[in-house]
Write an enzyme that holds these catalytic residues in place. Structure first.
Site, short mmCIF file in Angstrom:
data_model
loop_
_atom_site.label_atom_id
_atom_site.label_comp_id
_atom_site.label_asym_id
_atom_site.label_seq_id
_atom_site.Cartn_x
_atom_site.Cartn_y
_atom_site.Cartn_z
N ARG A 46 0.84 -1.09 -0.05
CA ARG A 46 0.14 0.11 -0.02
C ARG A 46 0.91 1.09 -0.02
NH1 ARG A 46 2.54 1.74 3.71
NH2 ARG A 46 1.10 3.45 3.71
N ALA A 48 0.64 5.11 -2.05
CA ALA A 48 0.37 5.39 -3.50
C ALA A 48 1.54 5.21 -4.35
CB ALA A 48 0.08 6.93 -3.53
N ARG A 80 -7.77 -0.46 -6.57
CA ARG A 80 -7.95 0.48 -5.55
C ARG A 80 -8.19 2.01 -6.43
NH1 ARG A 80 -4.44 1.03 -0.48
NH2 ARG A 80 -6.07 1.99 0.39
N ASP A 219 -2.36 10.70 -1.61
CA ASP A 219 -2.77 9.88 -2.74
C ASP A 219 -2.98 10.24 -4.15
OD1 ASP A 219 -3.19 8.19 -0.26
OD2 ASP A 219 -3.10 6.84 -1.79
N LYS A 230 -4.83 9.63 3.46
CA LYS A 230 -5.54 8.96 4.46
C LYS A 230 -6.35 9.37 5.30
CE LYS A 230 -4.88 5.39 4.70
NZ LYS A 230 -6.07 4.54 3.86
O1 MRU Z 1 -4.50 3.07 2.43
P1 MRU Z 1 -3.26 3.20 2.29
O2 MRU Z 1 -2.15 2.71 3.03
O3 MRU Z 1 -2.56 2.93 0.77
O4 MRU Z 1 -2.97 4.96 2.30
C1 MRU Z 1 -1.67 5.29 2.26
C2 MRU Z 1 -1.51 6.76 2.36
O5 MRU Z 1 -2.83 7.56 2.59
C3 MRU Z 1 -0.37 7.65 2.09
O6 MRU Z 1 -0.28 8.86 3.08
C4 MRU Z 1 -0.26 8.04 0.79
O7 MRU Z 1 -0.45 7.18 -0.20
C5 MRU Z 1 1.28 8.56 0.42
S1 MRU Z 1 2.60 7.27 0.64
C6 MRU Z 1 3.97 8.06 0.25
#
Ligand code: MRU
Length: 315
Positions: A46, A48, A80, A219, A230
C-alpha cells in the site's frame, strides 16, 4: 540496510507482506499479474507510489506471460480507486508497450525515478524543518509506501540525518494502523526518536504547543490543489490551521492528477470488517454497521505548502 517493500527479480516480484508487520516479516513471491492485483487490493502492499511501482511490474508479468495487455491494464487499474500513482504508472506502461519499448526497463525506470524523487523531496523538505522540531505525521509514507526512503517520512529521515535533532509524533492511523504498525517500525529501525499516539490525541498536543509542524503524504493532488490522503488528514489540517501550525504535504509529481478537481476524486470505501475486527478479533458488536472511508480531501486553504521533487508549491 534500507527498508524495501518489494524487489523485482526478473520473473518474480517479491513483496513484503505489510499486513503482517510489525510482528512477522513475510515475503510473498508473486508470479502473475492476478496475484499482484490481489496484493494491491488486499493491501499487502500500500502507499500510492509503491502501488504504482508494483502495478508496473504486474503489467510486465502479465504481458510477458502472453496475456491480453488491455485486460492486464484494466485488472491492475481496478484494484484501488484513489491513489493517482497507480493510474499514472499503468498509463505509462501501456504507452511504453504500444510504442514497442522494453516494458521491463520502463517498470525499473518508474521504481528508480520514485526513489530519486523521494531523496530529492527529502533534501528540499528538510530545509523547512526547524532544529529540534516536534513533527507530527499520519499514516505511513516511508520506504514501505514508496520505492524507498519515503515522501513525508523521507523528509523526516532527511531531517534526522541532517542532524536536525527532530522528534516524531506518530498517529496510529485507524483502522489499518499504518502509523503504529509501519511508521513506528521504520522509525525504530533507524533510531529516529518518536512516540505513538492515538489519532484523537493530536489536537490536544497541538493545543499544548507540543507540535511544531505536520508532514503528510498524498494519494492524489488535483489541478486545484485538493489533496486526497489517508482518512484523518483533513481533521489534522483543520486543527493545524486553528493552532497556527505549518501543514506540509509531501508528494512526487506522479501523484498530481492534472485532469481532476477536488470534487471529482473517487474516495475508496473499504469493508466494515476492517473497522470491526483486528486480526480476526471482534472489537465491536457484530450487528452494528460501520462506515469505512479510507481517504479524505484536504482543501488548499488548509495547506501551507506542497513539497515535490521539483520544488516547493506555496499555497
Ligand atoms: O491506504 P494506504 O495505506 O495505501 O494509504 C496510504 C496513504 O494515505 C499515504 O499517505 C499516501 O499513499 C502517500 S504514501 C507515500
Amino acid at each position: 540496510m534500507e527498508v524495501k517493500a518489494f524487489y523485482w527479480k526478473g520473473h518474480v516480484l517479491q513483496l513484503l507482506d505489510q499486513r503482517e508487520l510489525p510482528n512477522k516479516e513475510i515475503w510473498l513471491s508473486l508470479k502473475d499479474y492476478g496475484e499482484v492485483a490481489q496484493a494491491i487490493r488486499d493491501m499487502a502492499v500500500r502507499g500510492a507510489p509503491a502501488i504504482g511501482c508494483v502495478a508496473a511490474y504486474g503489467f510486465v508479468l502479465g504481458v510477458k506471460a502472453g496475456e491480453n495487455p488491455e485486460k492486464v491494464y484494466e485488472t491492475l487499474k481496478n484494484t484501488r480507486p484513489t491513489a493517482y500513482n497507480l493510474f499514472w504508472a499503468l498509463d505509462r506502461m501501456k504507452k511504453a508497450f504500444e510504442e514497442g519499448k522494453d516494458i521491463e526497463a520502463e517498470a525499473k525506470a518508474i521504481e528508480e525515478e520514485d526513489y530519486k524523487a523521494n531523496k530529492s523531496m527529502g533534501e528540499i523538505g528538510q530545509a523547512l524543518i526547524p532544529v529540534g522540531a516536534r513533527v507530527l505525521t499520519h499514516c505511513n509514507t516511508g520506504a514501505l509506501a514508496t520505492a524507498g526512503w519515503g515522501t513525508a517520512l523521507g523528509v523526516i529521515r532527511s531531517a534526522h540525518y541532517a542532524g536536525k535533532n527532530i522528534f516524531v509524533w506518530v498517529d496510529e492511523t485507524r483502522p489499518y494502523l499504518q502509523g503504529s504498525r509501519l511508521t513506528a517500525w521504520e522509525l525504530l529501525k533507524e533510531g529516529i526518536p518518536h512516540k505513538l499516539i492515538t489519532d484523537s490525541t493530536a489536537g490536544f498536543l497541538m493545543k499544548k504547543g507540543l507540535v511544531d509542524c505536520i508532514l503528510v503524504g498524498a494519494d492524489r493532488i488535483t489541478k486545484d490543489y485538493h489533496v486526497a490522503n489517508k482518512i484523518g488528514t483533513y481533521a489534522l489540517s483543520v486543527l493545524a490551521k486553528a493552532h497556527g501550525i505549518p501543514f506540509y504535504v509531501v508528494a512526487p509529481k506522479s501523484t498530481f492528477d492534472p485532469y481532476t478537481t477536488g470534487d471529482g476524486i473517487v474516495i475508496e470505501e473499504r469493508s466494515e470488517k476492517e473497522i470491526k475486527f483486528i486480526r480476526g478479533i471482534p472489537i465491536a458488536p457484530e450487528d452494528s454497521p460501520a462506515l469505512h472511508i479510507a481517504f479524505d480531501i484536504t482543501p488548499p486553504e488548509n495547506i501551507t505548502a506542497i513539497i515535490t521533487e521539483e520544488g516547493i508549491i506555496k499555497l
